[in-house]
Scaffold this motif. Structure first.
Motif, short mmCIF file in Angstrom:
data_model
loop_
_atom_site.label_atom_id
_atom_site.label_comp_id
_atom_site.label_asym_id
_atom_site.label_seq_id
_atom_site.Cartn_x
_atom_site.Cartn_y
_atom_site.Cartn_z
N THR A 81 58.48 30.62 -32.48
CA THR A 81 57.13 30.09 -32.27
C THR A 81 57.13 29.04 -31.16
OG1 THR A 81 56.58 30.49 -34.59
CG2 THR A 81 55.17 28.95 -33.40
N TYR A 103 52.70 45.58 -43.89
CA TYR A 103 52.10 44.28 -43.61
C TYR A 103 50.99 44.48 -42.60
CZ TYR A 103 56.21 41.91 -45.65
OH TYR A 103 57.19 41.47 -46.49
N GLU A 105 48.75 43.06 -39.39
CA GLU A 105 49.08 42.23 -38.23
C GLU A 105 48.80 40.76 -38.54
OE1 GLU A 105 48.56 42.82 -33.57
OE2 GLU A 105 46.63 42.42 -34.54
N LYS A 106 47.70 40.50 -39.21
CA LYS A 106 47.34 39.11 -39.52
C LYS A 106 48.35 38.46 -40.47
CE LYS A 106 43.49 36.13 -40.86
NZ LYS A 106 44.36 35.20 -41.59
N GLU A 107 48.87 39.21 -41.42
CA GLU A 107 49.86 38.65 -42.34
C GLU A 107 51.10 38.17 -41.59
OE1 GLU A 107 49.27 40.92 -46.62
OE2 GLU A 107 50.19 42.03 -44.97
N GLN A 109 51.20 37.46 -38.26
CA GLN A 109 50.77 36.36 -37.38
C GLN A 109 50.67 35.05 -38.16
OE1 GLN A 109 47.14 38.06 -35.89
NE2 GLN A 109 48.12 38.92 -34.06
N ASP A 110 50.20 35.13 -39.39
CA ASP A 110 50.07 33.92 -40.21
C ASP A 110 51.43 33.31 -40.55
OD1 ASP A 110 47.35 34.14 -40.16
OD2 ASP A 110 47.15 34.92 -42.21
N LYS A 111 52.46 34.15 -40.65
CA LYS A 111 53.80 33.61 -40.91
C LYS A 111 54.29 32.76 -39.75
CE LYS A 111 55.43 37.40 -43.90
NZ LYS A 111 55.72 36.60 -45.11
N HIS A 113 52.05 31.49 -37.36
CA HIS A 113 50.96 30.62 -36.92
C HIS A 113 50.68 30.79 -35.42
CE1 HIS A 113 51.07 28.75 -40.85
NE2 HIS A 113 52.35 28.51 -40.69
N ASN A 115 48.95 33.84 -32.46
CA ASN A 115 48.16 35.06 -32.31
C ASN A 115 48.74 35.90 -31.17
OD1 ASN A 115 46.16 36.98 -32.49
ND2 ASN A 115 44.67 35.81 -31.29
#
Length: 200
Positions: A81, A103, A105-107, A109-111, A113, A115
């Motif tokens: 990150t 999974y 894509e958002k799941e 990306q959330d890991k 943080h 986009n």
């Protein structure tokens, strides 16, 4: 008597935890076995990337091969990150999801943080010569392999002198030939073996 039994159980439990911890540390400190039918992809080889908008630009690409079930991949999240935040104006980034589990894509990306695109085409690993996670693959603007290897000698990416992927990315941005010399720990795969996050 009861106190001694409780103390004995606690010592036994503590010993088991310590043994498990050191076993995991030892296992993941060993190189990942090369698969029997592995086909190497060499520096300078052409790599066909998926047709994603993020790749349609004159920028190098860093592909992050990631398995959510791999402890090494999870430890690597903060460092990856930080690379995205540091170099996102100079390079494109994408996460290549290497797991049979579903999974969104958002799941993913959330890991992290962040986009950035999440690619679910696992065949990209063979295209890039990857057989473990986490691995960094850097592809130049002409879509040739510039670097494939580890992020760091340290499992927790704490040794700044062996930030191999970042060293390679900086070298590419400075138009340095891909013959940059790395130590043996850079290109020998460590981590979780594909496809099922094993370590044999």
């Amino acid at each position: 008597m009861r106190k001694k039994m409780v103390m004995g159980w606690l010592l036994l439990l503590l010993g088991g935890i310590v043994t498990l911890f050191w076993h995991n540390e030892w296992v993941y400190a060993l190189p990942t076995p090369v698969p029997a039918h592995y086909k190497p992809v060499h520096t300078g080889d052409a790599v066909r990337l998926p047709q994603l908008p993020v790749f349609v630009q004159d920028k190098p690409v860093l592909l992050h091969f990631f398995n959510p079930d791999c402890p090494c991949s999870r430890f690597n999240i903060p460092y990856f990150t930080s690379l995205v935040h540091k170099y996102n104006s100079q390079a494109a980034f994408a996460i290549v999801l290497m797991t049979p589990k579903h999974y969104t894509e958002k799941e993913i990306q959330d890991k992290f943080h962040i986009n950035i695109p999440v690619i679910t085409d696992a065949s990209l690993a063979a295209t890039c010569g990857v057989y473990s996670t986490p691995q960094a693959v850097i592809i130049d603007a002409e879509q040739h392999l510039y670097y494939r290897g580890n992020y760091n000698k340290s499992r927790y990416c704490q040794n700044t002198e062996t930030n191999y992927a970042e060293i390679a990315l900086n070298a590419l941005l400075l138009h340095t030939p891909s013959t940059v010399l790395y130590d043996s720990n850079a290109l020998r795969a460590y981590g979780c073996q594909l496809p099922n996050c094993t370590k044999k």
